[in-house]
Scaffold this active site. Structure first.
Site, PDB file in Angstrom:
ATOM      1  N   ALA A  13       0.810  -1.221   0.000  1.00  0.00           N
ATOM      2  CA  ALA A  13       0.000   0.000   0.000  1.00  0.00           C
ATOM      3  C   ALA A  13       0.840   1.266   0.000  1.00  0.00           C
ATOM      4  O   ALA A  13       0.368   2.319  -0.435  1.00  0.00           O
ATOM      5  CB  ALA A  13      -0.928  -0.003   1.207  1.00  0.00           C
ATOM      6  N   SER A  15       4.529   1.142  -0.839  1.00  0.00           N
ATOM      7  CA  SER A  15       5.669   1.028  -1.752  1.00  0.00           C
ATOM      8  C   SER A  15       5.636  -0.318  -2.463  1.00  0.00           C
ATOM      9  O   SER A  15       4.926  -1.242  -2.050  1.00  0.00           O
ATOM     10  CB  SER A  15       7.001   1.177  -0.992  1.00  0.00           C
ATOM     11  OG  SER A  15       7.193   0.082  -0.122  1.00  0.00           O
ATOM     12  N   GLY A  16       6.421  -0.408  -3.518  1.00  0.00           N
ATOM     13  CA  GLY A  16       6.544  -1.665  -4.245  1.00  0.00           C
ATOM     14  C   GLY A  16       7.999  -1.931  -4.540  1.00  0.00           C
ATOM     15  O   GLY A  16       8.836  -1.021  -4.506  1.00  0.00           O
ATOM     16  N   ARG A  17       8.322  -3.190  -4.835  1.00  0.00           N
ATOM     17  CA  ARG A  17       9.712  -3.508  -5.168  1.00  0.00           C
ATOM     18  C   ARG A  17       9.757  -4.732  -6.069  1.00  0.00           C
ATOM     19  O   ARG A  17       8.835  -5.550  -6.087  1.00  0.00           O
ATOM     20  CB  ARG A  17      10.560  -3.752  -3.923  1.00  0.00           C
ATOM     21  CG  ARG A  17      10.058  -4.839  -3.000  1.00  0.00           C
ATOM     22  CD  ARG A  17       9.136  -4.266  -1.935  1.00  0.00           C
ATOM     23  NE  ARG A  17       8.618  -5.308  -1.064  1.00  0.00           N
ATOM     24  CZ  ARG A  17       9.232  -5.673   0.055  1.00  0.00           C
ATOM     25  NH1 ARG A  17      10.380  -5.124   0.378  1.00  0.00           N
ATOM     26  NH2 ARG A  17       8.707  -6.601   0.823  1.00  0.00           N
ATOM     27  N   ALA A  81      -5.209  -7.049  -0.766  1.00  0.00           N
ATOM     28  CA  ALA A  81      -6.448  -7.708  -1.175  1.00  0.00           C
ATOM     29  C   ALA A  81      -7.554  -6.704  -1.474  1.00  0.00           C
ATOM     30  O   ALA A  81      -7.370  -5.495  -1.380  1.00  0.00           O
ATOM     31  CB  ALA A  81      -6.901  -8.657  -0.067  1.00  0.00           C
ATOM     32  N   ASP A 239      -0.937 -10.622  -0.968  1.00  0.00           N
ATOM     33  CA  ASP A 239       0.384 -10.558  -0.340  1.00  0.00           C
ATOM     34  C   ASP A 239       0.466 -11.366   0.952  1.00  0.00           C
ATOM     35  O   ASP A 239       1.496 -11.979   1.250  1.00  0.00           O
ATOM     36  CB  ASP A 239       0.834  -9.109  -0.118  1.00  0.00           C
ATOM     37  CG  ASP A 239      -0.203  -8.232   0.573  1.00  0.00           C
ATOM     38  OD1 ASP A 239      -1.211  -8.750   1.094  1.00  0.00           O
ATOM     39  OD2 ASP A 239      -0.004  -6.999   0.600  1.00  0.00           O
ATOM     40  N   THR A 240      -0.626 -11.410   1.714  1.00  0.00           N
ATOM     41  CA  THR A 240      -0.570 -12.189   2.959  1.00  0.00           C
ATOM     42  C   THR A 240      -0.480 -13.684   2.668  1.00  0.00           C
ATOM     43  O   THR A 240       0.211 -14.422   3.382  1.00  0.00           O
ATOM     44  CB  THR A 240      -1.798 -11.909   3.847  1.00  0.00           C
ATOM     45  OG1 THR A 240      -1.961 -10.507   3.970  1.00  0.00           O
ATOM     46  CG2 THR A 240      -1.623 -12.509   5.224  1.00  0.00           C
ATOM     47  N   THR A 261       1.821  -3.014   6.876  1.00  0.00           N
ATOM     48  CA  THR A 261       0.798  -1.978   7.028  1.00  0.00           C
ATOM     49  C   THR A 261      -0.358  -2.525   7.866  1.00  0.00           C
ATOM     50  O   THR A 261      -0.905  -1.848   8.733  1.00  0.00           O
ATOM     51  CB  THR A 261       0.289  -1.529   5.644  1.00  0.00           C
ATOM     52  OG1 THR A 261       1.401  -1.025   4.909  1.00  0.00           O
ATOM     53  CG2 THR A 261      -0.760  -0.445   5.777  1.00  0.00           C
ATOM     54  N   ASN A 298      -7.549  -9.546  11.067  1.00  0.00           N
ATOM     55  CA  ASN A 298      -6.903  -8.312  10.589  1.00  0.00           C
ATOM     56  C   ASN A 298      -6.741  -7.356  11.764  1.00  0.00           C
ATOM     57  O   ASN A 298      -7.722  -6.979  12.390  1.00  0.00           O
ATOM     58  CB  ASN A 298      -7.781  -7.624   9.541  1.00  0.00           C
ATOM     59  CG  ASN A 298      -7.568  -8.176   8.152  1.00  0.00           C
ATOM     60  OD1 ASN A 298      -7.267  -9.338   7.998  1.00  0.00           O
ATOM     61  ND2 ASN A 298      -7.751  -7.351   7.152  1.00  0.00           N
TER      62      ASN A 298
END
Length: 468
Positions: A13, A15-17, A81, A239-240, A261, A298
Site C-alpha cells: 500500500a 511502496s513496491g519492489r 487484497a 500478499d498475505t 501496514t 486483521n
C-alpha cells in the site's frame, strides 16, 4: 551453467519492489533491483490507486532485469487484497481504481444486510466483515454508479489486472478472490447464488485458478519495451497468502503474524471455520496455497506508526521511533488499534489523541509517547488474539512466527513475547516476495511443495528469537 532467475513484483500500500530470486546450493538468494512509492490519491472525489503509474513502475523494474543481464524465467505480481477493476467489452478499464480506504463503502454493509444477514453471509463465505471488502465496494458501485456495473464484462482483482496488462490474458487467482467475501470455502469457487441475490452481474466473475498457474507470455509490445520475454505466473497474488507460504516452519500448528501496514495474525486450517463464534470474534478464513485456509484476524498494524511518522516534522527512522518508545515504555495509555477512527483519519496523531481524551486516558504528546502507545497497544492486541485463536481452535501454541517488514522491529517483538507469553521467532522480513518466488519455483519444479519451500526459506535466512 547460469542461474535460473524468478522475479517477484511485490506491491504494498505504501511502496513496491522488484526482487529477483534464485537457488544457490539449496538456499534462496534475493536481490532487490528496483523500488518505487505507492499510495492512494484523491481523484474524481475518491481515493484511488494510480493503476497506469503502477504498471509503468512494473515495466521500469523489469527493464532493470535487462540492464543487469538477469532475465527471469517467470515473474508474478502480488498486492494487497479486496481492490479490483472492471473491464468493458473491449477489455478497457471502466472508471478509476478506487482504493479500499475510500469512504464510498460507508453504509454499504447495511445495504448488503437487507439482502443477506451477517450470520448467513459468514456461514457461506467464512470471511471477516471489513467495510472495504469487495462485496461492499461492489454494492457502492451498484448504488452510486450503476452504469459501470451495466457496462462491465469482467472483474479482475488488482494483481490479476496487472497480469492482464502484461499478457492480454484475464485470469482470476484464488487467494485474492477469496478475500472479497464472494467465494465459497466449500466449492472454492465464486458463490454465484450469493452474487445473483446481491444484484451483481454474475458474468463478470471469471473462472478461478490456483497459485502456480501460467497466465501466459508477455505481450509483444511489453516484451519489446522491457527488452525480453518471460512467462507470467500466478503466485499467491494476495500478499498475505504469499507471506504465509514463507513462514519458516515445518510444524502444522503455528501462529503467524504477517506484519506490515496490516498485522494479519492467525494459523492455517485444512477446513474453513465458519462457526458463529468465529464470526463474533471477527476471524476470517481466507484462501491459501494448496487450499489451506488462513484463519486469521486483521489488526490495524504498522499503518498507525507509518501515518504518525509521515506527520511528524522531524523524519525519524522506524528504528529511532522504536528506541524513543522504549525510553518511555512506562507511558500508561493503551488503545484499541482496531477502532474505526484509525482506519483513514485526516490526522493519525489527532485521532490517537482524541481517542485518549474520549476514553479518559493520558494523551501522548511526544513522538516517543505516540510510538509507545502504538507498539504497546499492538502487542496487547496480539496477546488477546492468541487467546482467541487457542479458544477457537482448541489448540495450544508455543511459538509465534513474525514475518514481513514488522519483524525487524525488535522492541515490538519483545513486547509481543511479553504480552503473549510465547516464543517469538522474527524473520524473514521479505516474506511476501519469498512466498511469491517460492510459488514460481514450485511451479517450475525447483522446489517440491510448500514444505520444501518453507525448509529452504528457514535454511536461507536468519530467524531471531524473543522470549518474555
Amino acid at each position: 551453467m547460469g542461474n535460473t532467475y524468478y522475479l517477484a513484483v511485490d506491491i504494498g500500500a505504501s511502496s513496491g519492489r522488484h526482487i529477483l530470486g534464485h537457488l544457490e546450493d539449496g538456499k534462496m538468494v534475493l536481490e532487490e533491483i528496483y523500488r518505487f512509492d505507492n499510495g492512494m490519491k484523491p481523484k474524481n472525489g475518491h481515493l484511488c490507486w494510480d493503476a497506469e503509474g503502477l504498471f509503468g513502475e512494473i515495466k521500469a523494474g523489469m527493464k532493470r532485469c535487462k540492464e543487469l543481464g538477469k532475465i527471469p524465467a517467470s515473474m508474478g505480481v502480488d498486492t494487497w487484497a479486496v481492490d479490483y477493476v472492471l473491464l468493458d467489452k473491449n477489455g478497457e478499464r471502466l472508471g478509476d481504481a478506487v482504493g479500499y480506504r475510500d469512504k464510498r463503502t460507508e453504509g454499504m454493509d447495511h445495504k448488503v444486510y437487507e439482502i443477506i444477514s451477517p450470520e448467513e453471509l459468514y456461514g457461506r463465505t467464512g470471511i471477516q466483515k471489513q467495510i472495504f471488502n469487495t462485496i461492499y465496494q461492489l454494492m457502492a458501485v451498484k448504488e452510486q454508479q450503476p452504469e459501470l456495473m451495466e457496462k462491465a464484462e469482467r472483474l479482475l482483482m488488482l494483481p490479476d489486472y496487472f497480469h492482464y496488462l502484461l499478457t492480454g490474458v484475464a485470469k482470476t487467482e484464488y487467494t485474492n478472490a477469496t478475500s472479497g467475501q464472494l467465494v465459497s470455502p466449500a466449492t472454492k469457487d465464486w458463490d454465484y447464488e450469493l452474487i445473483e441475490r446481491l444484484g451483481y452481474k454474475k458474468e463478470i466473475f471469471g473462472p478461478i485458478s490456483l497459485p502456480g498457474t501460467v497466465v501466459g507470455p508477455l505481450k509483444k509490445e511489453v516484451a519489446d519495451e522491457v527488452g525480453f520475454s518471460c512467462m507470467v505466473m500466478q503466485p499467491a497474488t494476495h500478499d498475505t497468502a504469499s507471506a504465509v507460504l514463507a513462514v519458516p516452519s515445518t510444524e502444522e500448528d503455528v501462529i503467524y503474524i504477517s506484519s506490515g501496514t496490516w498485522s494479519l495474525m492467525g494459523t492455517e486450517l485444512k477446513e474453513a471455520d465458519c462457526r458463529e463464534e468465529s464470526r463474533r470474534a471477527n476471524f476470517t478464513n481466507e484462501g491459501g496455497v494448496d487450499y489451506r485456509f488462513r484463519f486469521l484476524k486483521n489488526i490495524m498494524g504498522l499503518w498507525m506508526i507509518q501515518s504518525v511518522r509521515k506527520e511528524l516534522p522531524v523524519k525519524y527512522s522506524y528504528a529511532e521511533l522504536c528506541r524513543m518508545a522504549e525510553e518511555v515504555s512506562a507511558f500508561p495509555t493503551v488503545i484499541d488499534v482496531n477502532d474505526q477512527s484509525f482506519l483513514s483519519p485526516d490526522s493519525m496523531i489527532e485521532a490517537i489523541k482524541e481517542y485518549c481524551r474520549k476514553h479518559d486516558q493520558a494523551v501522548p504528546e511526544t513522538p516517543g509517547e505516540l510510538a509507545a502507545v502504538i507498539y504497546q497497544s499492538l502487542a496487547r492486541s496480539y496477546g488477546e488474539t492468541v487467546w482467541e485463536i487457542e479458544e477457537l481452535t482448541g489448540k495450544t501454541y508455543d511459538k509465534i512466527h513474525v514475518v514481513g517488514g514488522g519483524s525487524n522491529a525488535d522492541y515490538l517483538n519483545e513486547l509481543t513475547a511479553w504480552y503473549t507469553k510465547k516464543e517469538v521467532l522474527a524473520g524473514p522480513g521479505e516474506a511476501t516476495a519469498l512466498g511469491n518466488l517460492a510459488a514460481q519455483m514450485i511451479a517450475a519444479g525447483e522446489l517440491k511443495d510448500i514444505w520444501d519451500a518453507r525448509v529452504c526459506i528457514r535454511n536461507s535466512f536468519e530467524i531471531r528469537s524473543f522470549r518474555a
